[in-house]
Design an enzyme around this catalytic site. Structure first.
Site, PDB file in Angstrom:
ATOM      1  N   HIS A 125       0.850  -1.199   0.000  1.00 17.94           N
ATOM      2  CA  HIS A 125       0.000   0.000   0.000  1.00 17.94           C
ATOM      3  C   HIS A 125       0.880   1.240   0.000  1.00 17.94           C
ATOM      4  CE1 HIS A 125       0.759  -0.419   4.300  1.00 17.94           C
ATOM      5  NE2 HIS A 125       0.219   0.752   4.548  1.00 17.94           N
ATOM      6  N   HIS A 161       1.414   3.956   1.841  1.00 17.04           N
ATOM      7  CA  HIS A 161       1.916   4.756   2.971  1.00 17.04           C
ATOM      8  C   HIS A 161       3.439   4.912   2.916  1.00 17.04           C
ATOM      9  CE1 HIS A 161      -1.880   4.161   5.645  1.00 17.04           C
ATOM     10  NE2 HIS A 161      -2.016   5.132   4.777  1.00 17.04           N
ATOM     11  N   ASP A 220       5.855   4.834   5.001  1.00 12.77           N
ATOM     12  CA  ASP A 220       6.746   3.881   5.671  1.00 12.77           C
ATOM     13  C   ASP A 220       6.855   2.557   4.896  1.00 12.77           C
ATOM     14  OD1 ASP A 220       4.002   3.578   6.604  1.00 12.77           O
ATOM     15  OD2 ASP A 220       4.740   2.163   8.101  1.00 12.77           O
ATOM     16  N   HIS A 221       6.118   2.437   3.805  1.00 19.48           N
ATOM     17  CA  HIS A 221       6.182   1.228   2.971  1.00 19.48           C
ATOM     18  C   HIS A 221       6.804   1.491   1.603  1.00 19.48           C
ATOM     19  CE1 HIS A 221       3.559  -1.105   5.765  1.00 19.48           C
ATOM     20  NE2 HIS A 221       3.381   0.130   6.185  1.00 19.48           N
ATOM     21  N   HIS A 273      -7.390  -0.702   5.697  1.00 18.15           N
ATOM     22  CA  HIS A 273      -6.344   0.229   6.170  1.00 18.15           C
ATOM     23  C   HIS A 273      -6.178   1.336   5.131  1.00 18.15           C
ATOM     24  CE1 HIS A 273      -2.658   1.489   8.169  1.00 18.15           C
ATOM     25  NE2 HIS A 273      -2.000   1.361   7.043  1.00 18.15           N
ATOM     26  N   ASP A 318      -0.116  -3.728   6.362  1.00 17.38           N
ATOM     27  CA  ASP A 318      -0.752  -3.199   7.581  1.00 17.38           C
ATOM     28  C   ASP A 318      -2.211  -3.639   7.691  1.00 17.38           C
ATOM     29  OD1 ASP A 318       1.640  -1.936   8.039  1.00 17.38           O
ATOM     30  OD2 ASP A 318       0.890   0.095   7.714  1.00 17.38           O
ATOM     31  N   HIS A 344       4.778  -4.447  10.816  1.00 16.98           N
ATOM     32  CA  HIS A 344       5.149  -3.725  12.037  1.00 16.98           C
ATOM     33  C   HIS A 344       5.303  -4.676  13.217  1.00 16.98           C
ATOM     34  CE1 HIS A 344       4.538   0.508  10.719  1.00 16.98           C
ATOM     35  NE2 HIS A 344       3.662  -0.030   9.882  1.00 16.98           N
TER      36      HIS A 344
HETATM   37 FE    FE Z   1       2.813   0.910   8.038  1.00 15.53          FE
HETATM   38 ZN    ZN Z   2       0.110   1.740   6.530  1.00 15.53          ZN
END
Ligand code: FE
Ligand code: ZN
Length: 265
Positions: free
Chosen positions: A53, A55, A57-58, A113, A132, A170
């Site tokens: 996805h 985001h 942090d990915h 998410h 996530d 995570h």
């Molecule tokens: Fe994440």
């Molecule tokens: Zn995420």
């Protein structure tokens, strides 16, 4: 033989590195330097990147990785506008074959998410990369989707075989288990898992991967149809709809978890 290694990044992310001999693939490389250092240390060549996805942090490592890598970058078609480096846009039911690694994934659309979130499942190797969506003993927050969508996504993942290794993005496991225990204080599987994961974390080891069999036994978000879980969710909100409707129970659990802070012990 394929190996899967966690690459810790930021405070609690894992980038997952798949490797077979000198060929590697990355799942959700949020940090390019972390990924490149791991590839260098292993003498491995990057042959594919999988994104679950959009985001940061990915996907945040993609600009750095693309300075040295020109291979395929797979990810959700529905989020392609937010992932400019994408080369292969995927939808539910698509297959991703990583020839150098000798592995094939099925693409599962798991909205909730984010709306375009996808998961990668290898039926032969029994590996699931779920970003996530599903966490060990928990699930992702509903940033874009509805409780109905996320409940359907989790139900779909929960139907995968018992021995499916669950690779989440995570390290939230201990906090999730504290919440799971608040929901189901008499579930012995949760207490046992807290002890096991505390041991792993104290030794500096990741709690992941989990297994689908374990998640079905202790993850409250996969257990909304269990009377004890539905009753706890209903009791928390002082309303009874969650007792009889698993989606309502899921929605109530998710709202509860959003504000839950474990007692400091
Ligand atoms: Fe994440
Ligand atoms: Zn995420």
């Amino acid at each position: 033989m394929i190996t899967v290694s966690p690459l810790p990044a930021f405070t609690d992310n894992y980038l997952w590195l798949l490797q077979r001999e000198r060929c590697a693939a990355l799942v959700d490389p949020g940090d390019g330097e972390v990924a490149l250092a791991a590839l260098r240390a292993r003498g491995a060549r990057l042959t594919a990147i999988l994104i679950t996805h959009w985001h940061p942090d990915h996907i945040g490592g993609l600009p750095r990785l693309c300075m040295e890598y020109a291979g395929p970058i797979y990810g959700p078609r529905a989020e392609a506008a937010r992932i400019p480096q994408l080369t292969h846009a995927l939808e539910d039911g698509d297959r991703v074959r990583l020839a150098e690694l000798g592995i094939e994934f099925e693409v599962l659309a798991v909205p909730g998410h984010t709306l375009g979130h996808i998961a990668y499942y290898s039926p032969r190797e029994r590996l699931l990369f779920c970003g996530d969506t599903l966490f060990a003993a928990g699930c992702g927050r509903l940033f874009e989707g509805t409780p109905q969508q996320m409940h359907a996504s989790l139900t779909r993942l929960a139907a995968l075989p018992d021995d499916t290794a669950v690779y989440c993005a995570h390290e939230y496991t201990l906090a999730n288990l504290a919440f799971a225990q608040a929901v189901e204080p008499s579930n012995a599987a949760i207490a046992a898992e807290i002890a096991r994961v505390r041991g792993l974390r104290a030794a500096g080891r990741p709690s992941l991967p989990s297994t689908m069999e374990r998640e079905r036994r202790l993850n409250p978000f996969l257990r909304c149809a269990e009377p004890a879980v539905a009753a706890a969710a209903a009791a928390h909100e002082g309303e009874s709809a969650a007792r009889s409707d698993p989606v309502q129970a899921f929605a109530a659990l998710r709202r509860w978890k959003d504000v839950y802070r474990p007692a400091v012990t």
